[in-house]
Write an enzyme that holds these catalytic residues in place. Structure first.
Site, PDB file in Angstrom:
ATOM      1  N   SER A 119      -6.595  54.099  85.911  1.00 36.33           N
ATOM      2  CA  SER A 119      -5.518  52.997  85.616  1.00 36.33           C
ATOM      3  C   SER A 119      -5.975  51.788  86.286  1.00 36.33           C
ATOM      4  CB  SER A 119      -4.394  53.745  85.887  1.00 36.33           C
ATOM      5  OG  SER A 119      -3.786  54.733  85.233  1.00 36.33           O
TER       6      SER A 119
HETATM    7  N1  SAH Z   1      -4.609  59.109  87.181  1.00 39.55           N
HETATM    8  C1  SAH Z   1      -5.973  59.203  86.743  1.00 39.55           C
HETATM    9  C2  SAH Z   1      -6.003  58.527  85.450  1.00 39.55           C
HETATM   10  C3  SAH Z   1      -6.561  59.477  84.243  1.00 39.55           C
HETATM   11  S1  SAH Z   1      -6.184  59.154  82.774  1.00 39.55           S
HETATM   12  C4  SAH Z   1      -6.899  58.172  87.682  1.00 39.55           C
HETATM   13  O1  SAH Z   1      -6.657  57.714  88.461  1.00 39.55           O
HETATM   14  O2  SAH Z   1      -8.140  58.375  87.211  1.00 39.55           O
HETATM   15  C5  SAH Z   1      -5.366  60.299  82.075  1.00 39.55           C
HETATM   16  C6  SAH Z   1      -6.061  61.768  82.353  1.00 39.55           C
HETATM   17  O3  SAH Z   1      -4.801  62.849  81.797  1.00 39.55           O
HETATM   18  C7  SAH Z   1      -7.264  62.077  81.610  1.00 39.55           C
HETATM   19  O4  SAH Z   1      -8.113  62.452  82.377  1.00 39.55           O
HETATM   20  C8  SAH Z   1      -6.816  63.088  80.594  1.00 39.55           C
HETATM   21  O5  SAH Z   1      -8.219  64.045  80.588  1.00 39.55           O
HETATM   22  C9  SAH Z   1      -5.899  63.760  81.294  1.00 39.55           C
HETATM   23  N2  SAH Z   1      -5.008  64.785  80.313  1.00 39.55           N
HETATM   24  C10 SAH Z   1      -4.579  64.363  78.858  1.00 39.55           C
HETATM   25  N3  SAH Z   1      -3.856  65.181  78.585  1.00 39.55           N
HETATM   26  C11 SAH Z   1      -3.468  66.176  79.736  1.00 39.55           C
HETATM   27  C12 SAH Z   1      -2.828  67.310  79.938  1.00 39.55           C
HETATM   28  N4  SAH Z   1      -2.082  67.973  78.555  1.00 39.55           N
HETATM   29  N5  SAH Z   1      -2.615  67.974  80.707  1.00 39.55           N
HETATM   30  C13 SAH Z   1      -3.502  67.581  82.076  1.00 39.55           C
HETATM   31  N6  SAH Z   1      -4.104  66.344  81.946  1.00 39.55           N
HETATM   32  C14 SAH Z   1      -4.305  65.659  80.693  1.00 39.55           C
END
Ligand code: SAH
Length: 214
Positions: free
Chosen positions: A64
């Protein structure tokens, strides 16, 4: 150890993207001054680690924008005794920022490669108060519930009921809610001492979708 030019870039990021936009929580700004964001992005993206935008981290996912991390972290009002659930570990950057501010972060990532990489970076950087699980965060983490704070960084179309259920009375849940690959609403959901829920729409945002395993 000084890590020029990243240290300078990080200081500029906090000043120009966070503080000037009115972020008031001193702890959040301090945590973002501390966490070495460039170590959480893939090598090829390191130059872009401190830009005012999301950055690709592989598998179609993104880390993000720093401002969004600051906004979400400030809105859940982290306390040093809090136990936190994070859904969507991704790069582990938001995890690290939270880990600087609270007692423990339980974080769930659906994509095994990303989750294991984040776990390794967090371990190398000595974030010892973090537990990473590979799995579907829609269901929360019942064995560790209830949580003071829940932070979701992927967008479900509706608020997952298990996450509401796993929020402690007095707890705060922040998540983007809305259609896939479109504008969603960042919502702050609070459970009061009587267990009543209030929902506040904070701002329009765009997150990757919360996926359900098939
Ligand atoms: N907070 C993260 C942003 C990650 S983007 C950072 O600081 O880098 C969102 C993430 O959610 C992705 O890695 C994706 O694989 C994950 N995601 C999507 N659906 C999910 C689910 N049902 N359970 C856990 N993670 C999930």
């Amino acid at each position: 150890m000084s890590d020029f030019p990243y240290d300078t870039a990080r200081e500029t990021m906090v000043r120009e993207q966070i503080v000037t936009r009115g972020m008031a929580h001193p702890g959040v700004a301090a945590a973002m001054r501390y966490v070495q964001r460039h170590l959480f992005v893939p090598q090829a993206e390191r130059e872009r680690a401190y830009v005012d935008a999301p950055v690709p981290i592989g598998h179609g996912q993104t880390i993000s924008q720093p401002y969004i991390v600051a906004l979400m972290t400030e809105l859940v009002r982290p306390q040093s005794s809090d136990r936190v659930l994070e859904v969507g570990t991704g790069s582990g950057y938001q995890t690290a920022v939270l880990a600087r501010l609270v007692a423990h972060v339980y974080t769930i990532e659906l994509e095994g490669t990303l989750g294991r990489r984040a776990e390794e970076v967090l371990r190398e950087q000595k974030y010892d108060n973090v537990t990473v699980r590979i799995g579907d965060g829609y269901a929360g983490w019942p064995e560790q519930a209830p949580f003071d704070i829940i932070v979701v960084t992927a967008a479900p179309e509706h608020v997952p009921q298990p996450l509401i259920d796993q929020l402690r009375r007095g707890g705060r849940l922040i998540l983007p809610v809305g259609p896939r690959f479109s504008v969603q609403q960042l919502q702050l959901i609070e459970k009061d001492a009587a267990g009543e829920i209030t929902i506040r729409n904070v701002s329009p945002v765009m997150f990757v979708p919360l996926r359900r395993p098939s």
